[in-house]
Every structure is written in structure tokens, then in C-alpha cells.
Design a protein around this motif. Structure first.
Motif, short mmCIF file in Angstrom:
data_model
loop_
_atom_site.label_atom_id
_atom_site.label_comp_id
_atom_site.label_asym_id
_atom_site.label_seq_id
_atom_site.Cartn_x
_atom_site.Cartn_y
_atom_site.Cartn_z
N TYR A 237 49.60 -0.79 21.79
CA TYR A 237 48.74 0.31 22.22
C TYR A 237 47.37 -0.23 22.61
CZ TYR A 237 47.23 0.06 17.25
OH TYR A 237 46.81 -0.36 16.01
N SER A 238 46.65 0.56 23.39
CA SER A 238 45.24 0.33 23.68
C SER A 238 44.46 1.50 23.10
CB SER A 238 45.00 0.25 25.19
OG SER A 238 45.60 -0.90 25.74
N THR A 239 43.22 1.25 22.71
CA THR A 239 42.42 2.28 22.04
C THR A 239 41.37 2.87 22.98
OG1 THR A 239 40.83 0.65 21.20
CG2 THR A 239 42.73 1.19 19.79
N ALA A 240 41.00 4.11 22.67
CA ALA A 240 39.95 4.81 23.43
C ALA A 240 39.38 5.91 22.56
CB ALA A 240 40.51 5.39 24.72
N VAL A 241 38.17 6.33 22.89
CA VAL A 241 37.54 7.48 22.22
C VAL A 241 37.60 8.69 23.14
CG1 VAL A 241 35.40 8.40 21.27
CG2 VAL A 241 36.06 6.04 20.77
N ALA A 242 36.97 8.59 24.30
CA ALA A 242 36.94 9.71 25.24
C ALA A 242 38.23 9.79 26.04
CB ALA A 242 35.75 9.55 26.19
N ASP A 243 38.51 10.96 26.61
CA ASP A 243 39.65 11.09 27.52
C ASP A 243 39.44 10.15 28.70
OD1 ASP A 243 40.71 13.02 25.91
OD2 ASP A 243 40.12 14.71 27.17
N PRO A 244 40.39 9.25 28.96
CA PRO A 244 40.19 8.28 30.04
C PRO A 244 40.32 8.93 31.41
CG PRO A 244 42.37 8.04 29.08
CD PRO A 244 41.65 9.05 28.24
N ARG A 338 48.05 6.73 28.69
CA ARG A 338 48.56 6.76 27.33
C ARG A 338 47.73 5.79 26.48
NH1 ARG A 338 53.98 5.77 26.03
NH2 ARG A 338 54.10 7.70 24.83
N PHE A 339 47.05 6.35 25.48
CA PHE A 339 46.16 5.58 24.61
C PHE A 339 46.35 6.01 23.16
CE2 PHE A 339 43.69 4.63 28.42
CZ PHE A 339 43.13 3.40 28.13
N TYR A 340 45.93 5.13 22.26
CA TYR A 340 45.67 5.55 20.89
C TYR A 340 44.21 6.01 20.87
CZ TYR A 340 44.98 5.65 15.87
OH TYR A 340 44.68 6.06 14.59
N GLN A 341 44.00 7.32 20.86
CA GLN A 341 42.64 7.87 20.86
C GLN A 341 42.21 8.19 19.44
OE1 GLN A 341 43.15 10.81 24.44
NE2 GLN A 341 40.94 10.39 24.23
N PHE A 342 40.95 7.87 19.13
CA PHE A 342 40.45 8.08 17.78
C PHE A 342 39.04 8.64 17.81
CE2 PHE A 342 38.99 3.89 19.01
CZ PHE A 342 37.73 3.77 18.43
N HIS A 343 38.62 9.18 16.69
CA HIS A 343 37.24 9.65 16.55
C HIS A 343 36.79 9.46 15.11
CE1 HIS A 343 39.63 13.25 15.43
NE2 HIS A 343 38.64 13.47 14.57
N LEU A 344 35.48 9.42 14.92
CA LEU A 344 34.92 9.27 13.58
C LEU A 344 35.11 10.55 12.79
CD1 LEU A 344 31.51 7.52 14.39
CD2 LEU A 344 33.57 6.44 13.49
N THR A 345 35.43 10.40 11.51
CA THR A 345 35.51 11.58 10.65
C THR A 345 34.12 12.13 10.34
OG1 THR A 345 35.53 10.16 8.69
CG2 THR A 345 37.67 10.82 9.59
N ASP A 346 33.11 11.27 10.40
CA ASP A 346 31.71 11.68 10.22
C ASP A 346 30.96 11.38 11.50
OD1 ASP A 346 29.10 12.18 9.57
OD2 ASP A 346 28.97 10.71 7.95
N PRO A 347 30.69 12.38 12.32
CA PRO A 347 30.05 12.12 13.62
C PRO A 347 28.64 11.56 13.52
CG PRO A 347 30.18 14.48 13.17
CD PRO A 347 30.99 13.80 12.11
N THR A 348 28.05 11.56 12.32
CA THR A 348 26.70 11.00 12.16
C THR A 348 26.75 9.51 11.84
OG1 THR A 348 26.58 11.48 9.78
CG2 THR A 348 25.88 13.21 11.31
#
Length: 387
Positions: A237-244, A338-348
Motif C-alpha cells: 500500500y501507499s499512504t495518504a492523508v488528503a483525498d488524492p 487506491r491508498f491507505y488513508q489515515f488521520h490523527l486521532t487528535d487534530p491538535t
């Protein structure tokens, strides 16, 4: 100012890849005999960058874990690691010296696997970050040179070191491209070599399958992994945060990388995304885990500082440090990517920034690193039980 610099770097790298792809489609040129294999890491070396204790400090929980003490002779399988594009040399192909940045990336990406396997990692004349643009002008066989070194090292490993042992293949970015070709040409069509394959971690390198299938792209017999504990398969897989929207990764229709190696690409294929939470059985939020020693100064260290650790790289008295922030994510199919998209559980918390065209490419391996180690351990157990 730095935003402008990083965009310039990313755009230049994209142009280099595209130019190299065009240049390498020129007629084949007879190549001289490859030089002797040079190893970055082997079990026989007294000290190498893949030999790093597994003791870890987690800045999120405060837990300090001790190193696993495993003798090389007690490790049940081997790992064959090919590192990504990292060389700072101003050449079309890097030379065969173990430059500091090459040693750093091996520690970052391969050393934690050493708790599970004997690690073999060749030095190879990889295509450099710059000045690859000349490849388009002269049709230089850059990819063939790099792959020739990897193939030579693989054959030497099989002839002198394997002795019937199972093997895990590990690659990222250009290293994954090399291993895609190695598996496609050498392992996938060979039943005896397929029996040796414990698993493959082909990160950030556009592994392809037929649409809706686990095979049919790069490999006809070796599938991408779909179940916890499954061995003989590929994690990718490749990783990303925002929608590519535009990226070098995740979309086979816009894949400028695979043609460099003569690998499948185009609208008939899809890019593999295997969810590490499913394959490891660990659905907890995960952090980034990196060696506590600083990465050797160069282009990659500068980009890591912006993308992964804008508030400073984590460090501790342990060999490894896990950042305080945690992430959650999963495989997505957005805008044809197709990505492994992730985000922080704590946005701060400390953000993870993205590079144009590359997304969060630099953290593909280190995000949730211990899930990959767990997958390797479970694959090894399954392979041993079925051998």
C-alpha cells in the motif's frame, strides 16, 4: 518559502521519473558484466545499519520496552531488503558505496524486521533523485543497471546463504519496483522459489492486480494478502492523508513509474491496498516509529523534517522512538486512487504534511511499523507450519 522549495523538489522528481520512463523505452543497449555484489547488511557483518536493537520508547504511553534478544542462528527465516530512492549523489546511477543516507534508510525500514529474520540487503546502483533528466535525452539504461545489481545479489544469496530457508522480501518505492520485477521474473513462475516465499512487503511502489482480483497484474500466482496470518502473499500500500487528486501512486492509469521497469500499468489494472489492521489483527490507533538516532543529512532528511516531523523528530534513550500522536485509517478508493488513508486521532497533535505527487510516501513503512512486524511474525509461523 519552504512550501515553494518542496513543491519544486516534488515537481522535479515527477519530471525526472517521467523523463526516465521515456528514455528507458529506447532500444536495449548491451550492458557490461555487473560488478561483484556489495552488501549493506548480512548476518555475518559485525555491525551494519540493519542491526539495531528493538528497544523502544513510546512517547504517547510512556512505555519503554526492552529489546528482543534473538541470536542470528535462532531466526527461522531470512529477509531480503531493497531500499528506496535515497542517494544524494549527483549521478545518473549511484555507486556501490554505503553512503550515510543509504545506511540511515536501512535502519529506518529494515532494522526492526531483524527481530524476525536474518537481514540481507544489497547496495545497488539505484536511479538517483537527480540528475535523472539526462536519461530521457540519451536513453540511458538506468533501471536495467539498478535491477542487474539486485538480481545479482538475489542469485548470490540463493546460491550461498539460503540453504532452503524461507524468505521475506521487503522494499519501498524504487526498492519495491526492483522487487516487483524480481518476483515477476524469478519467483512467481518458479514453483520451488514460491515455496520459499514467506511473504513480501512491497510498500509505496504501485503493485498491480487485475481489477477485482488478488492476482493478474504483476504476478499470476502470488496473490496480495487478504487474511490474517496468510503467508506466501504480498502486503502492499501507499499512504495518504488528503483525498488524492494527482499522484505518482495509487492509480494504474496514471502510473509513470511501472513502465520504467517494464511492469504492468494502465486502466486494466488496479493498485493493491492491503489493510495492515486486518492482516495483523491489530485495529488500535498507531503511531510513527523511527530510530532515535537522526537521519543522515540530505534531501530525504529535509523532506522528513517537513512532511513527517515539522515539530522535530522524536527521540529517546531507546534505539527506537514512537511519536506521541496516534492515527487511524484504512484502504480507500477515491478519485480512482487506491491508498491507505489515515488521520490523527487528535487534530491538535503534530501534523503529517504531504508532498505534491508523493502524498505521505516517506512514512509508508514507519506508520504502524509494529503491525508490519506482527504480520511478518504471523506469516513466518504459518509458513513453518505448512512447510
Amino acid at each position: 518559502m519552504f512550501v515553494f522549495i518542496r513543491r519544486g523538489i516534488a515537481s522535479s522528481l515527477g519530471a525526472i521519473v517521467l523523463a526516465a520512463a521515456g528514455g528507458l523505452s529506447a532500444p536495449a543497449v548491451a550492458q557490461p558484466a555487473p560488478p561483484p555484489v556489495q552488501w549493506l547488511c548480512t548476518p555475518e557483518m559485525a555491525s551494519d545499519p540493519c542491526d539495531l536493537g528493538s528497544d523502544t520508547t513510546d512517547l504517547g504511553t510512556g512505555v519503554v520496552s526492552a529489546a528482543d534478544q534473538v541470536d542470528e542462528s535462532d531466526k527461522p527465516v531470512d529477509c531480503f531488503y531493497v531500499y528506496p530512492t535515497v542517494s544524494d549523489q549527483l549521478a545518473l546511477n549511484a555507486d556501490l558505496t554505503p553512503q550515510p543516507e543509504v545506511q540511515s534508510i536501512a535502519s529506518y525500514q529494515a532494522a526492526r524486521f531483524s527481530s524476525q529474520c536474518r537481514v540481507f540487503a544489497p547496495i545497488y546502483r539505484q536511479m538517483t533523485l537527480t540528475p535523472g533528466i539526462e536519461a530521457a535525452l540519451v536513453g540511458a539504461p538506468l533501471a536495467q543497471t539498478a535491477y542487474g545489481d539486485v538480481l545479482g545479489a538475489w542469485n548470490e544469496y540463493l546460491a550461498h546463504e539460503n540453504n532452503g530457508r524461507g524468505v521475506i522480501l521487503i522494499g519501498h518505492s524504487q526498492g519495491t519496483m526492483m522487487l516487483r520485477k524480481l518476483i515477476r521474473d524469478q519467483i512467481d513462475p518458479n514453483p520451488e522459489l514460491r515455496k520459499k516465499l514467506v511473504g513480501a512487503f512491497l510498500m509505496g511502489g504501485n503493485v498491480t492486480t487485475a481489477r477485482g482480483s488478488t492476482v493478474g497484474g504483476d504476478f499470476q500466482n502470488i496473490p496480495v494478502c487478504t487474511e490474517q496470518g496468510e503467508s506466501g502473499c504480498v502486503v502492499a500500500y501507499s499512504t495518504a492523508v488528503a483525498d488524492p487528486t494527482v499522484s505518482l501512486f495509487g492509480n494504474s492509469s496514471f502510473d509513470a513509474l511501472s513502465p520504467v521497469m517494464g511492469l504492468p500499468s494502465g486502466p486494466g489494472y488496479q493498485i493493491a491496498c492491503t489493510d495492515p489492521a486486518v492482516l495483523s489483527g491489530n485495529t488500535d490507533p498507531v503511531g510513527l516509529t523511527i530510530p532515535s538516532s537522526p537521519f543522515a543529512f540530505g534531501i530525504i532528511s529535509v523532506l522528513l523534517g517537513y512532511t513527517s516531523f515539522p515539530h522535530g523528530a522524536p527521540t529517546s534513550a531507546s534505539s527506537w522512538t514512537t511519536i506521541a500522536e496516534r492515527t487511524v485509517g484504512g484502504c480507500t478508493d477515491t478519485n480512482g486512487y487506491r491508498f491507505y488513508q489515515f488521520h490523527l486521532t487528535d487534530p491538535t497533535g503534530q501534523p503529517v504534511n504531504e508532498l505534491p505527487l508523493f502524498n505521505t510516501h516517506l512514512v509508508d513503512v514507519n506508520l504502524g511499523y509494529d503491525r508490519l512486524i506482527s504480520i511478518a511474525e504471523q506469516q513466518t509461523e504459518n509458513w513453518q507450519a505448512s512447510a
